[in-house]
Design a protein around this motif. Structure first.
Motif, PDB file in Angstrom:
ATOM      1  N   HIS A 253       0.834  -1.070   0.196  1.00 61.21           N
ATOM      2  CA  HIS A 253       0.227   0.430  -0.467  1.00 61.21           C
ATOM      3  C   HIS A 253       0.864   1.647   0.226  1.00 61.21           C
ATOM      4  O   HIS A 253       0.695   2.174  -0.834  1.00 61.21           O
ATOM      5  CB  HIS A 253      -1.001  -0.254   1.071  1.00 61.21           C
ATOM      6  N   SER A 254       1.537   1.175   0.708  1.00 59.90           N
ATOM      7  CA  SER A 254       2.590   2.334   1.098  1.00 59.90           C
ATOM      8  C   SER A 254       3.514   2.697  -0.049  1.00 59.90           C
ATOM      9  O   SER A 254       3.778   3.347  -0.649  1.00 59.90           O
ATOM     10  CB  SER A 254       3.844   1.937   2.168  1.00 59.90           C
TER      11      SER A 254
ATOM     12  N   LYS B 207       1.317   4.039  -3.255  1.00 59.79           N
ATOM     13  CA  LYS B 207       1.482   4.805  -3.061  1.00 59.79           C
ATOM     14  C   LYS B 207       2.620   6.732  -2.843  1.00 59.79           C
ATOM     15  O   LYS B 207       2.499   7.394  -3.765  1.00 59.79           O
ATOM     16  CB  LYS B 207       0.429   5.331  -2.111  1.00 59.79           C
ATOM     17  N   LEU B 208       2.877   5.471  -2.996  1.00 57.26           N
ATOM     18  CA  LEU B 208       4.748   6.230  -3.622  1.00 57.26           C
ATOM     19  C   LEU B 208       5.166   6.311  -5.042  1.00 57.26           C
ATOM     20  O   LEU B 208       5.507   6.901  -5.758  1.00 57.26           O
ATOM     21  CB  LEU B 208       5.944   6.002  -2.241  1.00 57.26           C
TER      22      LEU B 208
ATOM     23  N   GLY C 215       1.449   7.066  -6.592  1.00 53.65           N
ATOM     24  CA  GLY C 215       0.487   8.388  -6.839  1.00 53.65           C
ATOM     25  C   GLY C 215      -1.096   8.153  -5.786  1.00 53.65           C
ATOM     26  O   GLY C 215      -1.466   7.155  -6.141  1.00 53.65           O
ATOM     27  N   ASP C 216      -0.977   9.160  -5.494  1.00 55.16           N
ATOM     28  CA  ASP C 216      -2.643   8.690  -4.484  1.00 55.16           C
ATOM     29  C   ASP C 216      -3.729   8.506  -4.729  1.00 55.16           C
ATOM     30  O   ASP C 216      -4.699   7.717  -4.495  1.00 55.16           O
ATOM     31  CB  ASP C 216      -2.983  10.505  -3.422  1.00 55.16           C
ATOM     32  N   ASN C 217      -3.960   8.424  -6.266  1.00 51.33           N
ATOM     33  CA  ASN C 217      -4.662   8.541  -7.061  1.00 51.33           C
ATOM     34  C   ASN C 217      -5.403   7.384  -7.537  1.00 51.33           C
ATOM     35  O   ASN C 217      -6.262   6.400  -7.534  1.00 51.33           O
ATOM     36  CB  ASN C 217      -5.184   8.753  -8.428  1.00 51.33           C
ATOM     37  N   TYR C 218      -3.802   6.171  -7.633  1.00 47.73           N
ATOM     38  CA  TYR C 218      -4.290   4.843  -7.194  1.00 47.73           C
ATOM     39  C   TYR C 218      -4.138   3.807  -6.110  1.00 47.73           C
ATOM     40  O   TYR C 218      -3.549   3.064  -5.939  1.00 47.73           O
ATOM     41  CB  TYR C 218      -2.729   3.939  -7.883  1.00 47.73           C
ATOM     42  N   GLY C 219      -4.650   4.262  -4.502  1.00 47.81           N
ATOM     43  CA  GLY C 219      -4.190   3.796  -3.355  1.00 47.81           C
ATOM     44  C   GLY C 219      -5.269   2.565  -3.486  1.00 47.81           C
ATOM     45  O   GLY C 219      -5.497   1.681  -2.917  1.00 47.81           O
TER      46      GLY C 219
ATOM     47  N   THR D   2       5.490   4.936   9.923  1.00 48.75           N
ATOM     48  CA  THR D   2       4.452   5.899   9.054  1.00 48.75           C
ATOM     49  C   THR D   2       5.239   5.409   7.869  1.00 48.75           C
ATOM     50  O   THR D   2       6.709   6.061   7.850  1.00 48.75           O
ATOM     51  CB  THR D   2       4.617   6.898   9.449  1.00 48.75           C
TER      52      THR D   2
ATOM     53  N   ASP E 286       5.525   6.956   4.998  1.00 48.82           N
ATOM     54  CA  ASP E 286       5.164   7.972   3.793  1.00 48.82           C
ATOM     55  C   ASP E 286       6.705   8.464   2.712  1.00 48.82           C
ATOM     56  O   ASP E 286       6.492   9.071   2.188  1.00 48.82           O
ATOM     57  CB  ASP E 286       4.361   9.354   4.169  1.00 48.82           C
TER      58      ASP E 286
END
Length: 501
Positions: free
Chosen positions: A326-327, A330-331, A334-338, A457, A459
């Motif tokens: 998941h992390s 997103k990295l 992008g956030d749109n593909y979570g 986290t 991120d």
């Protein structure tokens, strides 16, 4: 044996390069194309993928019967067979071109409710280019199958590695020049044609094969048609599993949702590639074993030996993806593909067992016993499709993935394991005992790692990279001392001595 071992090692090198390049190149691609353009490219590729089933399973038939004829020293029949297949593939190429043109002229009818005029125009251009590429590929694919049958894996894999490296380099140049999805299709087509021509040259000048157009042997054609038909049905099932989702989502939701699903399909393809790297080089050898009437004990030992090594790799990837996927997505994307993470998990978890047992498919092909598996998979895929469409309407990509997941569990795990045991004679209980013992390490390591990671986290790429590295070191250490048997510890190189004379 050197071709087999080095070919398998090169397969893993090519997979490693593919994945490393994908990690570096795909985020750049997604950002340069944008979610909509990437979705359009993935949609067209998934539609054209249906036309690849027109191979009708002949590629496997060429490998099987060429290997068989070589063992039996029937060279003249081998060359006549090549001529017959070349004629068949030319006909298939023409037929694929006609179907592709039919799709080209009906794009607006299929996608007008979810796409605008500009998107439909781009789909039409890409579909035409991909159709032409496929029509050319069919006749020349004969030569790639011949190289496999002659077990010249080193040449074949080296060409593939060169293509893996050069293709994204050229793509980056094209993207920087302003070309997008259509430019990608043009580059892919050119690389494909060059590869096909190299295979043709190698067959003619190195293997020195001949192609005879003396007579069309209808009795032999009937025999290979029966053999190939069941492989053909399996190919249709694969397309239903892995291409229908993009098509359904393209109709109901448009390009952006297709892009999210396509990212998950990309991870699924990578996962399957790690398993097929070993089994892809075993069809000629297994065919020779069957031709020499080797007993079920020898076949079972090979099945379990390869399965154990595959499981070491698959459980490492699966556990790592559950913890870090998941992390990472997103990295990386992008956030749109979570949502791609959850879709990918729906694929990877049920796929693990059938991928560990991939050699079973090779055994069925060598024994010409694909009928049951193919019929079963057709029925299960129809069931998958019937529930994926309504689930997609309400739950989008997750719905499609759940439909596939249920089908995989019922068909490829439960029913096929019963079949392998009762009809093929493989010692499935011993296989599961081996897998159960090996599963303790990824299970315990995964639980402990999850508890620790829930306090962290991830991120930033640095934190994620360090965490993955620590997990990998622990996994390798634990498996080396408590997961591997004595034989596996003696492997000096990946896949060395998997196959014993």
């Amino acid at each position: 044996m050197n071709q087999l071992k080095i070919g398998a090692v090169l397969s893993y090198i090519s997979i490693f390069l593919t994945n490393i390049i994908a990690l570096l190149y795909t985020p750049y691609l997604l950002r340069m194309l944008g979610q909509s353009e990437y979705g359009l490219y993935s949609l067209v590729a998934s539609v054209i993928a249906y036309l690849t089933v027109l191979d009708l399973g002949f590629g496997n038939a060429i490998v099987r019967y060429t290997a068989k004829y070589r063992v039996e020293n029937r060279q003249e029949e081998q060359y006549e067979m090549f001529g017959m297949f070349l004629i068949l593939y030319i006909g298939i190429g023409v037929f694929a071109l006609l179907i592709g043109l039919g799709l080209y002229f009906n794009v607006d009818t299929l996608f007008s409710s979810s796409m605008d005029y500009d998107e439909i125009r781009k789909i039409q251009i890409m579909m035409l280019l991909m159709t032409l590429n496929l029509a050319i590929t069919f006749p020349f694919s004969l030569f790639g199958s011949i190289i496999t049958a002659y077990e010249d894996f080193i040449f074949q894999k080296l060409i593939n590695i060169a293509r893996i490296i050069l293709n994204p380099l050229v793509m980056v140049v094209m993207l920087n020049m302003g070309y997008k999805a259509i430019g990608m299709v043009v580059v892919t087509t050119l690389f494909n044609i060059v590869t096909l021509l190299i295979n043709y040259w190698y067959c003619c000048h190195k293997i020195k094969i001949k192609i005879y157009f003396r007579r069309f042997r209808w009795d032999f054609f009937k025999e290979i048609s029966i053999y190939s038909f069941w492989i053909f049905l399996s190919a249709i099932v694969d397309r239903i599993y892995w291409s229908t989702g993009q098509f359904i989502l393209g109709i109901y939701y448009g390009a952006a949702v297709v892009a999210i699903y396509a990212v998950a399909i990309q991870f699924q393809g990578i996962y399957m590639g790690f398993s097929s790297a070993i089994t892809s080089v075993f069809l000629p050898k297994v065919t020779a074993l069957i031709a020499n009437n080797s007993d079920n004990k020898i076949i079972s030992d090979l099945f379990i030996r390869v399965g154990r090594i595959q499981y070491i790799i698959m459980s490492f990837i699966l556990t790592g993806f559950i913890l870090f996927g998941h992390s990472f997505i997103k990295l990386w994307a992008g956030d749109n593909y979570g949502e791609s993470y959850w879709i990918t998990l729906c694929f990877l978890i049920p796929l693990t067992i059938p991928l560990t047992q991939n050699l079973g498919i090779t055994i069925l092909q060598a024994r010409n016993q694909m009928k049951f598996r193919s019929l079963l998979y057709v029925l299960i895929s129809m069931f998958s499709l019937s529930i994926s469409i309504p689930l997609a309407k309400y739950y989008a990509g997750i719905g499609c993935a759940l439909g596939v997941s249920v089908a995989l569990i019922i068909g490829q795990i439960i029913i096929m394991n019963i079949y392998y045991k009762r009809k093929i004679g493989i010692d499935i209980p011993r296989f599961w005992r081996e897998i159960a013992k090996m599963s303790l390490i990824p299970l315990l390591l995964g639980i402990c790692s999850y508890i620790i990671l829930s306090q962290i986290t991830l991120d930033k790429p640095l934190y994620l990279g360090i965490s993955i590295m620590i997990f990998s070191v622990l996994y390798i250490f634990l498996f080396w001392y408590w997961g591997l048997n004595a034989y596996e510890r003696q492997l000096l190189l990946p896949l060395r001595n998997i196959y014993k004379k």
